[in-house]
Design a protein around this motif. Structure first.
Motif, PDB file in Angstrom:
ATOM      1  N   LYS A   1      -5.007  -3.447  -4.344  1.00  0.00           N
ATOM      2  CA  LYS A   1      -5.551  -3.764  -3.028  1.00  0.00           C
ATOM      3  C   LYS A   1      -5.744  -5.259  -2.788  1.00  0.00           C
ATOM      4  O   LYS A   1      -5.649  -5.724  -1.649  1.00  0.00           O
ATOM      5  CB  LYS A   1      -6.881  -3.035  -2.813  1.00  0.00           C
ATOM      6  N   ASP A   2      -6.012  -6.049  -3.828  1.00  0.00           N
ATOM      7  CA  ASP A   2      -6.250  -7.474  -3.614  1.00  0.00           C
ATOM      8  C   ASP A   2      -5.289  -8.350  -4.420  1.00  0.00           C
ATOM      9  O   ASP A   2      -5.569  -9.511  -4.691  1.00  0.00           O
ATOM     10  CB  ASP A   2      -7.701  -7.838  -3.940  1.00  0.00           C
TER      11      ASP A   2
ATOM     12  N   GLN B   1      -3.843   2.295  -4.774  1.00  0.00           N
ATOM     13  CA  GLN B   1      -4.524   1.535  -3.721  1.00  0.00           C
ATOM     14  C   GLN B   1      -5.616   0.669  -4.332  1.00  0.00           C
ATOM     15  O   GLN B   1      -5.790  -0.495  -3.959  1.00  0.00           O
ATOM     16  CB  GLN B   1      -5.117   2.477  -2.673  1.00  0.00           C
ATOM     17  N   LYS B   2      -6.371   1.231  -5.277  1.00  0.00           N
ATOM     18  CA  LYS B   2      -7.445   0.473  -5.914  1.00  0.00           C
ATOM     19  C   LYS B   2      -6.889  -0.653  -6.775  1.00  0.00           C
ATOM     20  O   LYS B   2      -7.420  -1.755  -6.797  1.00  0.00           O
ATOM     21  CB  LYS B   2      -8.299   1.409  -6.782  1.00  0.00           C
TER      22      LYS B   2
ATOM     23  N   SER C   1       0.859  -1.186   0.000  1.00  0.00           N
ATOM     24  CA  SER C   1       0.000   0.000   0.000  1.00  0.00           C
ATOM     25  C   SER C   1       0.892   1.232   0.000  1.00  0.00           C
ATOM     26  O   SER C   1       1.954   1.246   0.628  1.00  0.00           O
ATOM     27  CB  SER C   1      -0.923   0.012   1.216  1.00  0.00           C
TER      28      SER C   1
END
Length: 261
Positions: free
Chosen positions: A250-251, A246-247, A183
């Motif tokens: 993020k995963d 971040q978007k 992040s």
């Protein structure tokens, strides 16, 4: 137990298994980069630069699976500069509905900083060159440039030529469910450019003579305005880029960024 009951029971089991498989596949697919972006071998900078160009191209039209809107143009809500009353540039400038055109046309020349050591934050540094960036916005300005008064409210266009950008970010490593995720912690943009051309409509309530004279002064002394305004634009851009990163990541576990050696 009748044959129909056994058949119905088996059907339910098959459906449950299929549902579980699809659920697992969804989780796996959530970790994939959007096409046509692919993974690289660790420290393969040439491959990373190629993927960065693909990412720019993809981001220009948006990445809906990562909730990233189209970045051509990139939109910022507001940029505000309050002039230093003790300098040659004593202006208050407010820019609204800011659009940055051609930002995704950058040519990436360097990406460094990814590390196999996940015990501490990473510092990622990339550099790119953009032949031309155009910034458009609504504006309101009041103050003095050199010894000349300026005021107006209308449309602003800034054309930046041969923009060199150094992008540096400190990435924190977070561990979730046995995987590592990055992040953005801090982000900094530094830019240099060869020229800036400025145009403003409705300066001095549309007085053509005063407007043309002021715009000539501004374009002859573009660096004076650029030196004060560029850091403010870069800060707004940095916040936007941090939000998008971040978007995007993020995963996606860091372990899935690279191909295995």
């Amino acid at each position: 137990m009748g044959l129909n009951t056994i058949y119905e029971s088996n059907q339910k089991q098959v459906l449950l298994i299929l549902s579980a498989v699809l659920s697992i596949q969804s989780c796996v697919f959530a970790f994939e980069f959007p096409e046509p972006i692919t993974r690289c071998h660790f420290a393969d900078e040439k491959c990373m630069i190629e993927q960065a160009h693909k990412l720019f191209e993809k981001a220009a039209t948006g990445v809906p699976e990562r909730d990233i809107p189209a970045l051509e143009p990139m939109k910022l809500d507001k940029i505000e500069m309050l002039g230093d009353k003790n300098s040659a540039l004593k202006i208050d400038l407010i820019m609204n509905d800011v659009e940055i055109h051609n930002y995704t046309k950058a040519r990436v020349i360097s990406i460094k900083g990814f590390s196999k050591n996940l015990s501490k934050p990473m510092k990622l540094v990339s550099q790119n060159i953009n032949p031309r960036i155009t910034i458009k916005s609504k504006y309101k300005i009041n103050g003095n440039i050199l010894v000349l008064p300026i005021r107006g409210e209308g449309e602003l266009t800034m054309v930046l030529d041969n923009v060199k950008t150094r992008f540096s970010t400190t990435l924190k490593v977070e561990k979730r469910d046995g995987k590592h995720f990055l992040s953005g912690d801090t982000i900094k943009l530094e830019t240099q450019m060869d020229n800036v051309h400025i145009d403003m409509t409705n300066l001095f309530n549309g007085d053509k003579t005063l407007s043309e004279s002021m715009l000539q002064v501004m374009n002859e002394n573009w660096r004076l305005l650029s030196d004060d305004l560029t850091p403010i634009i870069n800060k707004a851009l940095g916040n936007k880029v941090k939000e998008l990163l971040q978007k995007f990541f993020k995963d996606i576990p860091y372990e899935d960024y690279f191909l295995t050696d």
